[in-house]
Motif scaffolding. Sequence first.
Motif, mmCIF file in Angstrom:
data_model
loop_
_atom_site.group_PDB
_atom_site.id
_atom_site.type_symbol
_atom_site.label_atom_id
_atom_site.label_comp_id
_atom_site.label_asym_id
_atom_site.label_seq_id
_atom_site.Cartn_x
_atom_site.Cartn_y
_atom_site.Cartn_z
ATOM 1 N N ALA A 195 0.833 -1.218 0.000
ATOM 2 C CA ALA A 195 0.000 0.000 0.000
ATOM 3 C C ALA A 195 0.862 1.261 0.000
ATOM 4 O O ALA A 195 0.407 2.330 -0.413
ATOM 5 N N ARG A 196 2.096 1.141 0.446
ATOM 6 C CA ARG A 196 2.992 2.302 0.550
ATOM 7 C C ARG A 196 4.028 2.376 -0.568
ATOM 8 O O ARG A 196 4.707 3.392 -0.716
ATOM 9 N N LEU A 197 4.206 1.288 -1.303
ATOM 10 C CA LEU A 197 5.243 1.257 -2.341
ATOM 11 C C LEU A 197 4.807 2.028 -3.578
ATOM 12 O O LEU A 197 3.641 1.964 -3.976
ATOM 13 N N PRO A 198 5.749 2.743 -4.233
ATOM 14 C CA PRO A 198 5.416 3.342 -5.523
ATOM 15 C C PRO A 198 5.209 2.242 -6.568
ATOM 16 O O PRO A 198 5.693 1.127 -6.391
ATOM 17 N N GLY A 199 4.486 2.547 -7.619
ATOM 18 C CA GLY A 199 4.233 1.556 -8.663
ATOM 19 C C GLY A 199 2.911 0.837 -8.440
ATOM 20 O O GLY A 199 2.112 1.203 -7.575
ATOM 21 N N GLU A 200 2.709 -0.216 -9.221
ATOM 22 C CA GLU A 200 1.449 -0.975 -9.198
ATOM 23 C C GLU A 200 1.754 -2.376 -8.673
ATOM 24 O O GLU A 200 2.679 -3.032 -9.156
ATOM 25 N N HIS A 201 0.979 -2.833 -7.678
ATOM 26 C CA HIS A 201 1.301 -4.101 -7.023
ATOM 27 C C HIS A 201 0.076 -5.008 -6.962
ATOM 28 O O HIS A 201 -1.009 -4.570 -6.583
ATOM 29 N N HIS A 202 0.275 -6.254 -7.339
ATOM 30 C CA HIS A 202 -0.798 -7.251 -7.360
ATOM 31 C C HIS A 202 -0.432 -8.354 -6.373
ATOM 32 O O HIS A 202 0.639 -8.959 -6.486
ATOM 33 N N LEU A 203 -1.320 -8.606 -5.408
ATOM 34 C CA LEU A 203 -0.999 -9.525 -4.310
ATOM 35 C C LEU A 203 -1.803 -10.819 -4.386
ATOM 36 O O LEU A 203 -2.988 -10.805 -4.719
ATOM 37 N N LEU A 204 -1.138 -11.923 -4.057
ATOM 38 C CA LEU A 204 -1.796 -13.225 -3.969
ATOM 39 C C LEU A 204 -1.685 -13.776 -2.548
ATOM 40 O O LEU A 204 -0.634 -13.660 -1.911
ATOM 41 N N LEU A 228 2.028 -17.480 -9.120
ATOM 42 C CA LEU A 228 2.715 -16.205 -9.342
ATOM 43 C C LEU A 228 3.053 -16.034 -10.824
ATOM 44 O O LEU A 228 2.874 -14.957 -11.399
ATOM 45 N N ARG A 229 3.504 -17.108 -11.441
ATOM 46 C CA ARG A 229 3.851 -17.077 -12.865
ATOM 47 C C ARG A 229 2.614 -16.736 -13.699
ATOM 48 O O ARG A 229 2.686 -15.934 -14.634
ATOM 49 N N ALA A 230 1.485 -17.336 -13.343
ATOM 50 C CA ALA A 230 0.232 -17.058 -14.069
ATOM 51 C C ALA A 230 -0.177 -15.593 -13.899
ATOM 52 O O ALA A 230 -0.631 -14.950 -14.854
ATOM 53 N N LEU A 231 -0.015 -15.059 -12.681
ATOM 54 C CA LEU A 231 -0.358 -13.655 -12.410
ATOM 55 C C LEU A 231 0.522 -12.714 -13.236
ATOM 56 O O LEU A 231 0.022 -11.768 -13.869
ATOM 57 N N VAL A 232 1.833 -12.967 -13.241
ATOM 58 C CA VAL A 232 2.772 -12.113 -13.983
ATOM 59 C C VAL A 232 2.448 -12.145 -15.473
ATOM 60 O O VAL A 232 2.457 -11.108 -16.145
ATOM 61 N N ALA A 233 2.125 -13.339 -15.990
ATOM 62 C CA ALA A 233 1.789 -13.467 -17.419
ATOM 63 C C ALA A 233 0.468 -12.775 -17.740
ATOM 64 O O ALA A 233 0.363 -12.027 -18.719
#
Length: 471
Positions: A195-204, A228-233
């Motif tokens: 929530a505090r990091l710059p950029g866009e973050h997707h969490l599993l 994780l691999r599926a999410l990144v793709a």
Amino acid sequence: MQHHFHPTVLREYDIRGIIGETLGAEDARAIGRAFGTLLREAGGQTVAVGYDGRVSSPMLEHALVEGVTASGCDVVRIGMSATPMLYYAEASAEQVDGGIQITGSHNPPNYNGFKMVFLGRPFFGADIQKLGKLAADGAFASGAGQVTTRDIMGEYVERLLEGLTGIDPAKLEGLRVGWDAGNGAAGPALEALAARLPGEHHLLFTEVDGHFPNHHPDPTVEANLADLRALVADKQLDFGVAFDGDGDRIGAIDGTGRVIWGDQLLMIYAEDLLKNRPGSTIIADVKASRALFDRVAELGGKPLMWKTGHSLIKSKMKETGAPLAGEMSGHVFFADEYYGFDDALYAGVRLLAAAARLGKSVTELRGAIPPMLNTPELRFQVDESRKFAAMEEIAGRLTTAPGPDVESVNATDGVRVNTADGWWLLRASNTQDVLVARAESETPEGLERLLAQIDAQLALSGLERGESVAH
């Protein structure tokens, strides 16, 4: 009152067992009482206590706290937490002298255990044996310690964010990253950090669940990185980061889904760090690729090969003043701008930082690493009474009569043998009744020849490389 532990529970790096079979509340109480006694003898008084998300952890924590306070030591409870949060609580507070984290790490759900810090150093090996003897003798100190509670999440996340200090925010804003907490104890801290990091973050899988319903939380096993691999793709992210069950080991993949193994991550971190701290010693364990040691030297650093085991590596860092160390298992230790303990969340932040400072994507950094053919870690059962003796025989043969193919032998931890084809390793596990083998070459034929050398040495000691067993 005397207490005898199950013989399998007191291990080299930690205390670990199966709930209801080899480990229970009485053991936790005795561990607390013995640890507190040793701490008081050494002039300490206060112990930080945390626990992971396993179903059995709250029960063990309750008994452990009872034991510590019965020794006359005070307890600071930090509650459900990742292991590095416990390390942070111990390292960042002047008034805290020791720490105990209740965690089963990456073991199956019915396991649990204890990782310990004592006056700022790892508590392992002979320390754990001393604790066991003290309990067996019943030589406990007595007292009535006080218990306080401390919520460290906010300050811990602030401290993690310092890993990005001095970086132009514009270089971080465009980053798109996937994170997999594996339902382990790092989940809540990861949510607060992202929530505090710059950029866009997707969490599993940030919801803590001691049954690990989605996949086993060991990021060094490639099958566990599938989600994780599926999410990144799917989201076309720049890279992905995964954690083990208690958040002290990191796994990573690049934007194309390639795994970035522990030694490859260390190459990236080393390239970043050595720009600011030229000539630094960088430590890796004996399982790491030759490419890592060559790369550190090429970058102007001093590569140092050391024994496998997070406690052993941390101790060697203190001794040498190394600002960075790592293991194939995903333990990464930063003493550069940090405390020197293994923290996968901080390692994740430093991966963002390295890409930004080096001006290259994580995929580019991974792509620049020379391709090597290596076996996975081959682990095969050898009786506990035989494994160390067999390794002594093999080391003796290789150091006295190495044979024409052997260029050099490193006996730091088992044997690591260099030949024209590459290298092979054979060592006894400190935590299981297994021998561990690994080999690396630039060609498939070279790899076959290396494995044949391992098999020949095993045969001379009446052993063979059987079915590989789980960690």
